[in-house]
Design a protein around this motif. Structure first.
Motif, PDB file in Angstrom:
ATOM      1  N   VAL A  55       0.874  -1.182   0.000  1.00  0.00           N
ATOM      2  CA  VAL A  55       0.000   0.000   0.000  1.00  0.00           C
ATOM      3  C   VAL A  55       0.910   1.231   0.000  1.00  0.00           C
ATOM      4  O   VAL A  55       1.175   1.825   1.055  1.00  0.00           O
ATOM      5  N   PRO A  56       1.405   1.624  -1.190  1.00  0.00           N
ATOM      6  CA  PRO A  56       2.454   2.656  -1.241  1.00  0.00           C
ATOM      7  C   PRO A  56       2.045   3.972  -0.575  1.00  0.00           C
ATOM      8  O   PRO A  56       2.905   4.677  -0.029  1.00  0.00           O
ATOM      9  N   ASP A  57       0.768   4.319  -0.614  1.00  0.00           N
ATOM     10  CA  ASP A  57       0.373   5.619  -0.050  1.00  0.00           C
ATOM     11  C   ASP A  57      -0.134   5.521   1.386  1.00  0.00           C
ATOM     12  O   ASP A  57      -0.812   6.431   1.879  1.00  0.00           O
ATOM     13  N   VAL A  58       0.212   4.436   2.090  1.00  0.00           N
ATOM     14  CA  VAL A  58      -0.258   4.285   3.468  1.00  0.00           C
ATOM     15  C   VAL A  58       0.287   5.421   4.344  1.00  0.00           C
ATOM     16  O   VAL A  58       1.428   5.841   4.193  1.00  0.00           O
ATOM     17  N   THR A  59      -0.571   5.931   5.219  1.00  0.00           N
ATOM     18  CA  THR A  59      -0.173   6.971   6.168  1.00  0.00           C
ATOM     19  C   THR A  59       0.016   6.297   7.506  1.00  0.00           C
ATOM     20  O   THR A  59      -0.945   5.782   8.091  1.00  0.00           O
ATOM     21  N   VAL A  60       1.270   6.270   7.988  1.00  0.00           N
ATOM     22  CA  VAL A  60       1.546   5.394   9.137  1.00  0.00           C
ATOM     23  C   VAL A  60       2.556   6.021  10.082  1.00  0.00           C
ATOM     24  O   VAL A  60       3.485   6.684   9.663  1.00  0.00           O
ATOM     25  N   LEU A  61       2.306   5.789  11.366  1.00  0.00           N
ATOM     26  CA  LEU A  61       3.191   6.248  12.440  1.00  0.00           C
ATOM     27  C   LEU A  61       3.589   5.029  13.272  1.00  0.00           C
ATOM     28  O   LEU A  61       2.759   4.167  13.539  1.00  0.00           O
ATOM     29  N   ILE A  62       4.848   5.025  13.689  1.00  0.00           N
ATOM     30  CA  ILE A  62       5.306   3.988  14.622  1.00  0.00           C
ATOM     31  C   ILE A  62       5.324   4.591  16.022  1.00  0.00           C
ATOM     32  O   ILE A  62       5.881   5.673  16.227  1.00  0.00           O
ATOM     33  N   ALA A  63       4.719   3.913  16.970  1.00  0.00           N
ATOM     34  CA  ALA A  63       4.728   4.397  18.361  1.00  0.00           C
ATOM     35  C   ALA A  63       5.072   3.216  19.268  1.00  0.00           C
ATOM     36  O   ALA A  63       4.181   2.553  19.803  1.00  0.00           O
ATOM     37  N   PRO A  64       6.373   2.939  19.444  1.00  0.00           N
ATOM     38  CA  PRO A  64       6.755   1.764  20.234  1.00  0.00           C
ATOM     39  C   PRO A  64       6.331   1.903  21.688  1.00  0.00           C
ATOM     40  O   PRO A  64       6.435   2.985  22.257  1.00  0.00           O
ATOM     41  N   MET A  65       5.854   0.860  22.246  1.00  0.00           N
ATOM     42  CA  MET A  65       5.512   0.842  23.676  1.00  0.00           C
ATOM     43  C   MET A  65       5.229  -0.587  24.126  1.00  0.00           C
ATOM     44  O   MET A  65       4.888  -1.446  23.329  1.00  0.00           O
ATOM     45  N   ASP A  66       5.393  -0.770  25.441  1.00  0.00           N
ATOM     46  CA  ASP A  66       5.028  -2.037  26.071  1.00  0.00           C
ATOM     47  C   ASP A  66       3.629  -1.844  26.645  1.00  0.00           C
ATOM     48  O   ASP A  66       3.419  -0.956  27.488  1.00  0.00           O
ATOM     49  N   VAL A  67       2.668  -2.653  26.213  1.00  0.00           N
ATOM     50  CA  VAL A  67       1.284  -2.451  26.667  1.00  0.00           C
ATOM     51  C   VAL A  67       1.128  -2.633  28.175  1.00  0.00           C
ATOM     52  O   VAL A  67       0.147  -2.170  28.759  1.00  0.00           O
ATOM     53  N   ALA A  68       2.089  -3.315  28.795  1.00  0.00           N
ATOM     54  CA  ALA A  68       2.004  -3.529  30.249  1.00  0.00           C
ATOM     55  C   ALA A  68       2.401  -2.285  31.040  1.00  0.00           C
ATOM     56  O   ALA A  68       2.209  -2.242  32.248  1.00  0.00           O
ATOM     57  N   ASP A  69       2.951  -1.285  30.353  1.00  0.00           N
ATOM     58  CA  ASP A  69       3.464  -0.077  31.004  1.00  0.00           C
ATOM     59  C   ASP A  69       2.483   1.084  30.735  1.00  0.00           C
ATOM     60  O   ASP A  69       2.456   1.655  29.650  1.00  0.00           O
TER      61      ASP A  69
END
Ligand code: NAP
Length: 266
Positions: A55-69
């Motif tokens: 999906v070349p035009d995907v609008t995406v952000l990476i937000a790393p996190m541990d769900v337990a925190d």
């Protein structure tokens, strides 16, 4: 046919692999802006590159996190909100499945299973819900989809902590669905049977180590619980998430939907 969800911001936890990656792809194809979460920045980055190939035009952000925190979850959701506005679709997919006989399930393992599989969903819902409700009031429906498991609907031996956590996810789903029913947000659980991902790969290796079976025999043993005699594929689970997010699914609320080839029918 692709559903059009191009005014929606979807946040998916555990989006770097397996079922989460398949959900990210289907929601990207439907036009959602995506926030991808998981603990490993590198895994998420690789997933973005894989997504862009499809999906070349995907609008995406990476937000790393541990769900337990809880603090890390709040920070990730704030970042996502600042970039794309309120989260309209939350997919609580991050999960871990450790296996031990109950006698060897120590407090640390018990707590880890609850923290990641159940409390993680609680943290994410707490963080996104105020924005989701505001957006719903202004006309954009909210969707919370919890990836539980058939282990949220029946017991399996040697995974008591995981089974307890996933039953908790189903309970949370039902209670919250009732609470939000008149507020423009639906809450549902998807309950896959054994699905072809790293979790199953680890389960296969565990069976091989503990029983002396071959890998093929161990995979067959897992697939045997499915009346279709096969493992579920991640894209089959993702398809059900897309359907729950689509316009026209507003009346589906508080459900725990098994994607299991009929395992729970018997
Ligand atoms: P997977 O391939 O192992 O993916 C799990 C994902 O969760 C990974 O992306 C992992 O990323 C992330 N994750 C794990 N712990 C996390 C944490 N503390 N915080 C944030 N992210 C975390 O497994 P999967 O099979 O796709 O599982 C996805 C969901 O489906 C899980 O909830 C699982 O219980 C459920 N499920 C799976 C099956 C099955 O047979 N595969 C069946 C029923 C239900 P990082 O390691 O980078 O954090």
């Amino acid at each position: 046919m692709a559903q059009k969800l191009d005014d929606r911001h979807a946040l998916i936890t555990g989006a770097g692999a397996g079922i989460g990656a398949a959900i990210a792809l289907q929601l990207a194809q439907a036009g959602c802006r995506l926030t991808l979460c998981g603990r490993s920045q590198g895994t998420l980055q690789a997933q973005v590159e894989a997504l862009r190939e499809q999906v070349p035009d995907v609008t995406v952000l990476i937000a790393p996190m541990d769900v337990a925190d809880a603090h890390a979850v709040q920070a990730a959701v704030q970042l996502a909100h600042a970039r794309f506005g309120p989260v309209n679709i939350l997919v609580n997919n991050a999960g871990q499945a450790s296996s031990q006989p109950f006698a060897k399930t120590d407090a640390a393992m018990w707590q880890q299973m609850l923290n990641v599989n159940l409390t993680g969903a609680y943290h994410c819902i707490q963080a996104v819900l105020p924005g989701m409700l505001e957006a719903a009031q202004l006309g954009t429906p909210g969707r919370i989809v919890n990836i539980a498991s058939t282990a949220g609907l029946k017991g399996y031996a040697y995974v008591s902590a995981y089974v307890a956590a996933k039953h908790g996810v189903v309970g949370l789903t039902k209670a919250l669905a009732l609470e939000l029913a008149r507020k423009g947000v639906t809450v549902n659980a998807i309950c896959p049977g054994y699905t072809e991902t790293d979790i199953v790969h680890e389960a296969v290796l565990n069976i091989v180590t503990k029983t002396g079976k071959t890998e093929a025999q161990a995979r067959q043993a897992l697939a045997a619980g499915n009346p279709q005699q096969r493992l579920v594929q991640p894209n089959e689970v993702a398809q059900s998430v897309l359907w729950l997010c689509a316009a026209g699914s507003d009346a589906i609320n508080g459900q725990a939907i098994a994607i299991d080839g009929g395992e729970l029918a018997g």
